[in-house]
Design a protein around this motif. Sequence first.
Motif, PDB file in Angstrom:
ATOM      1  N   LEU A 100       0.847  -1.171   0.000  1.00  0.00           N
ATOM      2  CA  LEU A 100       0.000   0.000   0.000  1.00  0.00           C
ATOM      3  C   LEU A 100       0.889   1.228   0.000  1.00  0.00           C
ATOM      4  O   LEU A 100       1.799   1.333   0.798  1.00  0.00           O
ATOM      5  CB  LEU A 100      -0.852  -0.035   1.254  1.00  0.00           C
ATOM      6  CG  LEU A 100      -2.019   0.911   1.271  1.00  0.00           C
ATOM      7  CD1 LEU A 100      -2.974   0.551   0.146  1.00  0.00           C
ATOM      8  CD2 LEU A 100      -2.723   0.757   2.594  1.00  0.00           C
ATOM      9  N   HIS A 138      -1.715   5.222   3.594  1.00  0.00           N
ATOM     10  CA  HIS A 138      -3.056   5.223   4.186  1.00  0.00           C
ATOM     11  C   HIS A 138      -3.261   6.546   4.886  1.00  0.00           C
ATOM     12  O   HIS A 138      -3.472   6.611   6.075  1.00  0.00           O
ATOM     13  CB  HIS A 138      -3.192   4.091   5.207  1.00  0.00           C
ATOM     14  CG  HIS A 138      -3.528   2.798   4.569  1.00  0.00           C
ATOM     15  ND1 HIS A 138      -4.479   2.684   3.597  1.00  0.00           N
ATOM     16  CD2 HIS A 138      -3.049   1.563   4.773  1.00  0.00           C
ATOM     17  CE1 HIS A 138      -4.554   1.440   3.230  1.00  0.00           C
ATOM     18  NE2 HIS A 138      -3.694   0.733   3.905  1.00  0.00           N
ATOM     19  N   HIS A 162       3.558   1.614   7.430  1.00  0.00           N
ATOM     20  CA  HIS A 162       2.502   0.656   7.132  1.00  0.00           C
ATOM     21  C   HIS A 162       1.821   0.231   8.432  1.00  0.00           C
ATOM     22  O   HIS A 162       2.486  -0.255   9.346  1.00  0.00           O
ATOM     23  CB  HIS A 162       3.140  -0.544   6.426  1.00  0.00           C
ATOM     24  CG  HIS A 162       2.188  -1.411   5.700  1.00  0.00           C
ATOM     25  ND1 HIS A 162       2.266  -2.780   5.731  1.00  0.00           N
ATOM     26  CD2 HIS A 162       1.129  -1.121   4.919  1.00  0.00           C
ATOM     27  CE1 HIS A 162       1.308  -3.287   4.983  1.00  0.00           C
ATOM     28  NE2 HIS A 162       0.598  -2.300   4.480  1.00  0.00           N
ATOM     29  N   ASP A 204       0.217  -6.925   4.700  1.00  0.00           N
ATOM     30  CA  ASP A 204      -0.400  -7.248   3.415  1.00  0.00           C
ATOM     31  C   ASP A 204      -0.361  -8.759   3.214  1.00  0.00           C
ATOM     32  O   ASP A 204       0.716  -9.346   3.088  1.00  0.00           O
ATOM     33  CB  ASP A 204       0.350  -6.549   2.277  1.00  0.00           C
ATOM     34  CG  ASP A 204       0.138  -5.046   2.302  1.00  0.00           C
ATOM     35  OD1 ASP A 204      -0.868  -4.600   2.902  1.00  0.00           O
ATOM     36  OD2 ASP A 204       0.980  -4.328   1.740  1.00  0.00           O
ATOM     37  N   HIS A 242      -4.442  -8.291  -2.489  1.00  0.00           N
ATOM     38  CA  HIS A 242      -4.046  -8.690  -1.131  1.00  0.00           C
ATOM     39  C   HIS A 242      -5.025  -8.115  -0.132  1.00  0.00           C
ATOM     40  O   HIS A 242      -5.739  -7.163  -0.419  1.00  0.00           O
ATOM     41  CB  HIS A 242      -2.625  -8.220  -0.814  1.00  0.00           C
ATOM     42  CG  HIS A 242      -2.444  -6.735  -0.797  1.00  0.00           C
ATOM     43  ND1 HIS A 242      -2.242  -5.996  -1.952  1.00  0.00           N
ATOM     44  CD2 HIS A 242      -2.431  -5.832   0.217  1.00  0.00           C
ATOM     45  CE1 HIS A 242      -2.106  -4.724  -1.640  1.00  0.00           C
ATOM     46  NE2 HIS A 242      -2.232  -4.583  -0.324  1.00  0.00           N
ATOM     47  N   HIS A 261      -5.098  -6.046   3.149  1.00  0.00           N
ATOM     48  CA  HIS A 261      -4.357  -5.236   4.124  1.00  0.00           C
ATOM     49  C   HIS A 261      -5.107  -5.404   5.441  1.00  0.00           C
ATOM     50  O   HIS A 261      -6.256  -5.002   5.569  1.00  0.00           O
ATOM     51  CB  HIS A 261      -4.298  -3.779   3.665  1.00  0.00           C
ATOM     52  CG  HIS A 261      -3.746  -2.850   4.701  1.00  0.00           C
ATOM     53  ND1 HIS A 261      -2.462  -2.361   4.651  1.00  0.00           N
ATOM     54  CD2 HIS A 261      -4.304  -2.327   5.811  1.00  0.00           C
ATOM     55  CE1 HIS A 261      -2.250  -1.567   5.707  1.00  0.00           C
ATOM     56  NE2 HIS A 261      -3.371  -1.533   6.430  1.00  0.00           N
TER      57      HIS A 261
HETATM   58 ZN    ZN Z   1      -1.035  -2.574   3.171  1.00  0.00          ZN
END
Ligand code: ZN
Length: 297
Positions: free
Chosen positions: A2, A5, A57, A61, A158, A160
């Motif tokens: 990712l 976020h 993160h 994931d 995936h 998360h």
């Molecule tokens: Zn992620």
Amino acid sequence: MLKGHRTTARSFLIALLAAGSLAGPAEAAPPDRIVFPVVGPTRYTNDFGAPRGARRHQGIDIMAARRTPVVAAERGRVRIHRGSRSAGCMLYLYGVSGTTYLYIHLNDDLTMRDDNRAADCRFGVAFAASLRNNQIVDAGRLLGFVGNSGDARGIEPHLHFELHPNGRRAVSPYKWLLNGRKQLWTTRTEVAAARVGVHGTLTAVREHAVRLAVTMVGVNPGPRSYWRGRDVRIGYGDEMVVERRSKTGEVTVASLEEAVPGERVSIWTEVIEPTLASRLAAPRVLVATRILLLGKD
Ligand SMILES: [Zn+2]
């Protein structure tokens, strides 16, 4: 996987305020063993805290094939969120332990391609068809499907997955994933009964059970999933049909005494209720009604 976020932490707080966190013990810990949130083969590393642009993160994931079923880590209340730019189709699970779990980048593709054609996060595509917002679900219950919605678009599908003890800041879910209880199979919709076909390599026959290293599981009705070498023990009774298929495809009546460790086998269970115990393939829950011996390669 990712990129960022930016909105996740903030939207998490907003959602907490909006939902009123599900009443859990004031300083409770997550369960020692959660139900592993994905049913099927996965790959993951402890990428919690890895740099993602200016942020770190907040989850792990869990790589899995698109549309792989995603399930409840523990009993709790579900809050559905649609269309976050970063998280895409997502849901919160407010576990009875007080732990909050985030499921991010659920599927928004109508085909097996990265088409984003269900960007509105539909039931039956992103979320389980029968799931409802605010529903209380049991541990292991089907919630939705792996995808790459939000800012995971264009990269490998995936889940998360975030874990927030007491609904507070995220901690690495790694040890809970390693220790997670993995369901061998599930169904894509809520059904009262299912029949499971398990294929793999025979390792032993003893104590009225067949042990095998599973390569593939098929559910009727439901999806197939491919495992590499997961060990499963399936019980059987005197009524089990034993057959052998020759290299030329001829099927004949056989006996378990002639089964050889290392040979491939296919086993079908009786029709069973999809409970957590049966989906976990707990000892003495799955019972075979037919076994087909296929010989060594
Ligand atoms: Zn992620």
